[in-house]
Design an enzyme around this catalytic site. Structure first.
Site, PDB file in Angstrom:
ATOM      1  N   TRP A  61      40.355  40.287  47.251  1.00 40.16           N
ATOM      2  CA  TRP A  61      41.235  41.235  46.557  1.00 40.16           C
ATOM      3  C   TRP A  61      40.655  41.651  45.221  1.00 40.16           C
ATOM      4  CZ3 TRP A  61      43.873  43.648  49.825  1.00 40.16           C
ATOM      5  CH2 TRP A  61      44.379  42.993  50.953  1.00 40.16           C
ATOM      6  N   ASP A  70      46.319  40.733  38.913  1.00 40.45           N
ATOM      7  CA  ASP A  70      47.007  40.973  40.181  1.00 40.45           C
ATOM      8  C   ASP A  70      47.687  39.655  40.552  1.00 40.45           C
ATOM      9  OD1 ASP A  70      47.722  41.184  42.845  1.00 40.45           O
ATOM     10  OD2 ASP A  70      45.742  41.815  43.558  1.00 40.45           O
ATOM     11  N   LYS A 107      55.195  39.658  49.343  1.00 40.27           N
ATOM     12  CA  LYS A 107      54.941  38.243  49.594  1.00 40.27           C
ATOM     13  C   LYS A 107      56.089  37.400  49.057  1.00 40.27           C
ATOM     14  CE  LYS A 107      50.329  39.738  49.270  1.00 40.27           C
ATOM     15  NZ  LYS A 107      49.905  39.586  50.665  1.00 40.27           N
TER      16      LYS A 107
HETATM   17  C1  LIG Z   1      46.315  39.321  45.967  1.00 35.73           C
HETATM   18  C2  LIG Z   1      46.504  40.603  46.705  1.00 35.73           C
HETATM   19  N1  LIG Z   1      46.252  41.760  46.083  1.00 35.73           N
HETATM   20  C3  LIG Z   1      46.416  42.937  46.701  1.00 35.73           C
HETATM   21  C4  LIG Z   1      46.848  43.011  47.996  1.00 35.73           C
HETATM   22  C5  LIG Z   1      47.003  44.345  48.640  1.00 35.73           C
HETATM   23  O1  LIG Z   1      48.332  44.677  48.614  1.00 35.73           O
HETATM   24  P1  LIG Z   1      48.889  46.014  49.247  1.00 35.73           P
HETATM   25  O2  LIG Z   1      48.810  45.860  50.710  1.00 35.73           O
HETATM   26  O3  LIG Z   1      50.292  46.046  48.708  1.00 35.73           O
HETATM   27  O4  LIG Z   1      48.079  47.143  48.741  1.00 35.73           O
HETATM   28  C6  LIG Z   1      47.130  41.822  48.675  1.00 35.73           C
HETATM   29  C7  LIG Z   1      47.621  41.859  50.028  1.00 35.73           C
HETATM   30  O5  LIG Z   1      48.009  41.792  50.883  1.00 35.73           O
HETATM   31  C8  LIG Z   1      46.950  40.596  48.014  1.00 35.73           C
HETATM   32  O6  LIG Z   1      47.183  39.452  48.655  1.00 35.73           O
END
Ligand SMILES: Cc1ncc(COP(=O)(O)O)c(C=O)c1O
Length: 360
Positions: A101, A171, A195
């Site tokens: 990520w 994030d 989540k």
């Molecule tokens: C830590 C993290 N950042 C970003 C994301 C991406 O999120 P999204 O699907 O809302 O763009 C995820 C995803 O599942 C994630 O676990």
């Protein structure tokens, strides 16, 4: 109706009490004669929903007045671009890459300016958090970026990096509201809610107000400019209204449990049940470095991909769902977010013990 124990990394398990309340209000939200799904986002009823959601989130995280809270669309991934667009005034940013990520966020930032990877754990298949005590941070860097909890590899920063005075952007998608945090250590804390907080389709950004500016990168779309969203209280256009409504309910649920102190304690207890078993098992082992382990995502393996596959299939037959590891790493992963009851983790460990006896 049988509910399974859902260990999915996201979208993920939500509190049953919240789902039941939402079901009760599905046809008639508090005497309005309509579902929140059918309601104008400019209505009084929705205004109450979004303002109480923000107020409850502010309470839970003790968010000071000099921080804005934005409810946005496009998930966390949209923010991978919005962050450099809104923050890269010097055109420079330093990224710590501790998993897929943060790597994706880094790659996205490279589209907009001089993004540098100043530390990485890719050499160890992202099984650890890099040492961040004395990083080579650019004197002109507009911010330092981390993914605080790497969902796929199950690692977590238990100490935030020393950013040498630079703005920290984090994030927190997979550790949002999992324990108390000091928001003042962050310039921007953000994440997708699917989540720990609500249904997919909402991202929440908590941004120190001095970082919300007009002089963003040229060409930044109106919708991606944080100032547009902040000036309009997240109602510049039609927001993901139903998602925000569920988030609001989850905030109330967290408050009713006693807030983040209590939630953090419960999460540590749940994680300990699983890690203690992994550490004593002759068959299963955790894959993240011990001192960097996440209390939200717990990846583990048997060492034999065929046996891992069998475990996932057998687990499913026993009401243990979505325990398969991310497609890029294989093995297993138990995501044990806020709404996963302790009984779910106990059921998983009981099943693992039984499987171990049969397959050791
Ligand atoms: C830590 C993290 N950042 C970003 C994301 C991406 O999120 P999204 O699907 O809302 O763009 C995820 C995803 O599942 C994630 O676990």
């Amino acid at each position: 109706m049988a509910r399974v124990y859902n260990f999915s990394a996201g979208p993920a398990v939500l509190p049953e009490a919240v789902l039941k309340e939402a079901a009760d209000e599905m046809l008639d939200y508090q005497g309005t004669g309509m579902s929140v799904m059918e309601m104008s986002h400019r209505s009084k009823a929705f205004e109450n929903i979004i303002t109480s959601a923000e107020a409850d989130l502010r309470d839970l995280l003790s968010i000071p007045d000099d921080y804005a809270v934005l409810f946005l669309q496009g998930g966390a991934s949209q923010q991978f671009a919005a962050i450099p667009m809104n923050l890269m005034v010097n055109g420079k940013a330093d990224y710590i890459v501790s998993g897929s990520w943060s790597k994706k966020a880094f790659k996205e930032a490279e589209l907009f300016g001089d993004a540098r990877c100043i530390a990485s754990s890719e050499d160890g298949n992202f099984s650890y958090i890099p040492d961040c005590k004395d990083l080579d941070i650019d004197a002109d860097a507009d911010y330092v970026y981390i993914c605080e909890n790497e969902t796929i590899y199950g690692t977590k920063y238990h100490e935030l990096p020393n950013t040498k005075g630079k703005t920290l952007v984090a994030d927190v998608s997979s550790c949002f509201l999992s324990e108390p945090v000091d928001i003042t250590k962050y310039g921007v804390m953000y994440g997708g809610v699917q989540k720990n907080i609500g249904p997919a389709g909402v991202a929440i950004d908590i941004i120190r107000k001095d970082l919300i500016r007009d002089d963003v990168l040229e060409g930044t779309p109106t919708m991606l400019k944080w100032k547009t969203q902040a000036d309009n209280d997240s109602l510049y256009n039609t927001p993901p209204a139903y998602g925000i409504y569920i988030c609001g309910k989850v905030f109330k649920w967290l408050k009713s449990l006693g807030g983040l102190e209590v939630m953090g304690q419960m999460n540590r207890e749940k994680a300990a049940i699983l890690y203690d078993f992994l550490d004593s098992s002759d068959l299963f082992m955790g894959t993240a470095r011990r001192e960097d382990r996440s209390i939200m995502n717990v990846p583990f393996i048997t060492g034999d991909p065929k046996l891992d596959e069998l475990f996932v299939a057998e687990a499913k037959k026993n009401g243990i769902e979505s325990i398969k590891g991310h497609r890029t790493v294989g093995g297993m992963r138990a995501s044990i977010y806020n709404a996963m009851p302790k009984a779910g983790v106990e059921a998983l460990v009981e099943f693992m013990k039984k499987f171990e006896l049969e397959h050791k």
